[in-house]
Design an enzyme around this catalytic site. Structure first.
Site, PDB file in Angstrom:
ATOM      1  N   ASN A  11       0.870  -1.184   0.000  1.00  0.00           N
ATOM      2  CA  ASN A  11       0.000   0.000   0.000  1.00  0.00           C
ATOM      3  C   ASN A  11       0.903   1.228   0.000  1.00  0.00           C
ATOM      4  OD1 ASN A  11      -1.798   2.057   0.522  1.00  0.00           O
ATOM      5  ND2 ASN A  11      -2.251   1.423   2.628  1.00  0.00           N
ATOM      6  N   TRP A  12       0.978   1.884  -1.142  1.00  0.00           N
ATOM      7  CA  TRP A  12       1.863   3.063  -1.251  1.00  0.00           C
ATOM      8  C   TRP A  12       1.260   4.301  -0.578  1.00  0.00           C
ATOM      9  CZ3 TRP A  12       5.136   3.934  -6.294  1.00  0.00           C
ATOM     10  CH2 TRP A  12       6.072   2.891  -6.411  1.00  0.00           C
ATOM     11  N   LYS A  13      -0.004   4.220  -0.152  1.00  0.00           N
ATOM     12  CA  LYS A  13      -0.682   5.383   0.447  1.00  0.00           C
ATOM     13  C   LYS A  13      -0.511   6.610  -0.454  1.00  0.00           C
ATOM     14  CE  LYS A  13       0.289   3.432   4.930  1.00  0.00           C
ATOM     15  NZ  LYS A  13       0.077   3.565   6.338  1.00  0.00           N
ATOM     16  N   HIS A  97      -9.527   0.823   4.967  1.00  0.00           N
ATOM     17  CA  HIS A  97      -8.254   1.046   5.659  1.00  0.00           C
ATOM     18  C   HIS A  97      -8.519   1.974   6.850  1.00  0.00           C
ATOM     19  CE1 HIS A  97      -4.154   2.331   6.488  1.00  0.00           C
ATOM     20  NE2 HIS A  97      -3.741   1.293   5.786  1.00  0.00           N
ATOM     21  N   GLU A  99      -7.002   4.435   7.867  1.00  0.00           N
ATOM     22  CA  GLU A  99      -6.822   5.852   7.537  1.00  0.00           C
ATOM     23  C   GLU A  99      -8.058   6.405   6.829  1.00  0.00           C
ATOM     24  OE1 GLU A  99      -2.975   5.475   5.637  1.00  0.00           O
ATOM     25  OE2 GLU A  99      -2.135   4.875   7.570  1.00  0.00           O
ATOM     26  N   GLU A 167      -5.414  -5.291  10.487  1.00  0.00           N
ATOM     27  CA  GLU A 167      -4.407  -4.255  10.701  1.00  0.00           C
ATOM     28  C   GLU A 167      -4.706  -3.509  12.004  1.00  0.00           C
ATOM     29  OE1 GLU A 167      -2.407  -2.947   6.827  1.00  0.00           O
ATOM     30  OE2 GLU A 167      -4.226  -1.773   7.025  1.00  0.00           O
ATOM     31  N   GLY A 173       2.464   1.924  10.750  1.00  0.00           N
ATOM     32  CA  GLY A 173       3.446   3.002  10.642  1.00  0.00           C
ATOM     33  C   GLY A 173       4.160   3.340  11.933  1.00  0.00           C
ATOM     34  N   SER A 212       3.352  -2.501  10.282  1.00  0.00           N
ATOM     35  CA  SER A 212       4.800  -2.548  10.525  1.00  0.00           C
ATOM     36  C   SER A 212       5.436  -3.879  10.132  1.00  0.00           C
ATOM     37  CB  SER A 212       5.101  -2.202  11.986  1.00  0.00           C
ATOM     38  OG  SER A 212       4.707  -0.872  12.253  1.00  0.00           O
ATOM     39  N   GLY A 233       2.792  -1.317   4.222  1.00  0.00           N
ATOM     40  CA  GLY A 233       2.814   0.110   3.881  1.00  0.00           C
ATOM     41  C   GLY A 233       4.218   0.569   3.534  1.00  0.00           C
ATOM     42  N   GLY A 234       4.884   1.195   4.499  1.00  0.00           N
ATOM     43  CA  GLY A 234       6.182   1.826   4.275  1.00  0.00           C
ATOM     44  C   GLY A 234       7.197   0.938   3.557  1.00  0.00           C
TER      45      GLY A 234
HETATM   46  C1  PEP Z   1      -0.712   0.023   5.903  1.00  0.00           C
HETATM   47  O1  PEP Z   1      -0.699   1.146   5.486  1.00  0.00           O
HETATM   48  O2  PEP Z   1      -1.672  -0.715   5.608  1.00  0.00           O
HETATM   49  C2  PEP Z   1       0.386  -0.454   6.740  1.00  0.00           C
HETATM   50  C3  PEP Z   1       0.310  -1.636   7.246  1.00  0.00           C
HETATM   51  O3  PEP Z   1       1.449   0.411   6.929  1.00  0.00           O
HETATM   52  P1  PEP Z   1       2.889   0.064   7.578  1.00  0.00           P
HETATM   53  O4  PEP Z   1       3.341  -1.257   6.980  1.00  0.00           O
HETATM   54  O5  PEP Z   1       3.765   1.185   7.182  1.00  0.00           O
HETATM   55  O6  PEP Z   1       2.688  -0.079   9.051  1.00  0.00           O
END
Ligand code: PEP
Length: 249
Positions: A11-13, A97, A99, A167, A173, A212, A233-234
């Site tokens: 997920n590049w957000k 999500h 967010e 999640e 994050g 994470s 994500g990251g």
């Molecule tokens: C996400 O955005 O769904 C996520 C899991 O982010 P991260 O891996 O950066 O915690």
């Protein structure tokens, strides 16, 4: 029962410009050199979907959106329909999500409507659920997630392609992750709730863990029973990190 291949979805957000497609080229190139045991997906911002689909064309990398409208078309300025994402080259879409739930006030009914719209347009929704830190600390994690699964999965998903992503909001994050036992406990609860809601046909629908996931913890998380992949994500922004997670599957 045959195990479905794990799904590793990035997920590049709200990150990524045309120049960042170089990372996708690197990923595609590396994936072409050695077989992997899992499915791989990337969910860029909608501005990059068509170009990323072109970059990944002919590879195993599937492309997804990060959200879609529950509506099919019309006067909804700024929104993107599921059919538009499919038209641009997506085959998947993340819905619900945290967010979106927290930053845009989306409740379970909205998430269910988006998942249904996605499925109707031929996309496989990845439906996200997860507890807040306060809910975890007060012992409500399993109950909250179970309720989200029951209310965010529309009955229309029965027999359709989809995934659920667990999640924990506090793990996204932050570098924090639940223990492996906590991940297993929630994933088992998600599976039970999915079956209760949609029947035994969902016994092989993947339940991804997200929050994470990094190259150094991916292998142990992906080995937890009922973990059918990861939503990353990251660590999905750089080909080298994402590839290390893919190789851990
Ligand atoms: C996400 O955005 O769904 C996520 C899991 O982010 P991260 O891996 O950066 O915690």
């Amino acid at each position: 029962m045959m195990q479905a291949p794990k799904l590793i979805a990035g997920n590049w957000k709200m990150n990524g410009l045309a120049a960042d497609l170089a990372e996708v080229s690197l990923l595609v190139d590396s994936l072409s050199k050695a077989a992997v045991n899992c499915r791989v997906a990337l969910c860029p911002p909608s501005t990059l979907i068509a170009r990323m689909a072109e970059t990944a064309d002919g590879s195993i990398v599937e492309i997804g959106g990060q959200d879609c409208s529950a509506e099919a078309k019309g006067a909804f300025t700024g929104d993107t329909s599921a059919a538009m994402l499919a038209d641009a080259g997506a085959t998947l879409v993340i819905v619900g999500h945290s967010e979106r739930r927290q930053g845009h006030g989306e409740d379970d009914a909205t998430v269910a409507a988006k998942a249904e719209a996605a499925s109707k347009a031929g996309l496989a929704p990845i439906v996200c659920v997860g507890e807040t830190l306060q809910q975890r600390e007060t012992g409500q994690a399993v109950e909250v997630v179970r309720r989200q699964v029951m209310q965010s999965l529309p009955l229309a998903l029965s027999g359709q392609s989809f995934a659920v992503a667990y999640e924990p909001v506090w793990a996204i994050g932050t570098g924090l992750t639940p223990t492996l036992a906590q991940i297993e406990e929630v994933h088992r609860a998600v599976r039970r709730a999915m079956i209760e809601r949609l029947g035994l046909g969902v016994a092989v629908v993947p339940i991804l863990y997200g929050g994470s996931v990094k190259p150094d913890n991916a292998a142990e998380i992906l080995a937890v029973p009922e973990v059918g992949g990861a939503l990353v994500g990251g660590a999905s922004l750089k080909a080298a990190d994402f590839l290390a997670i893919i190789r851990a599957a």
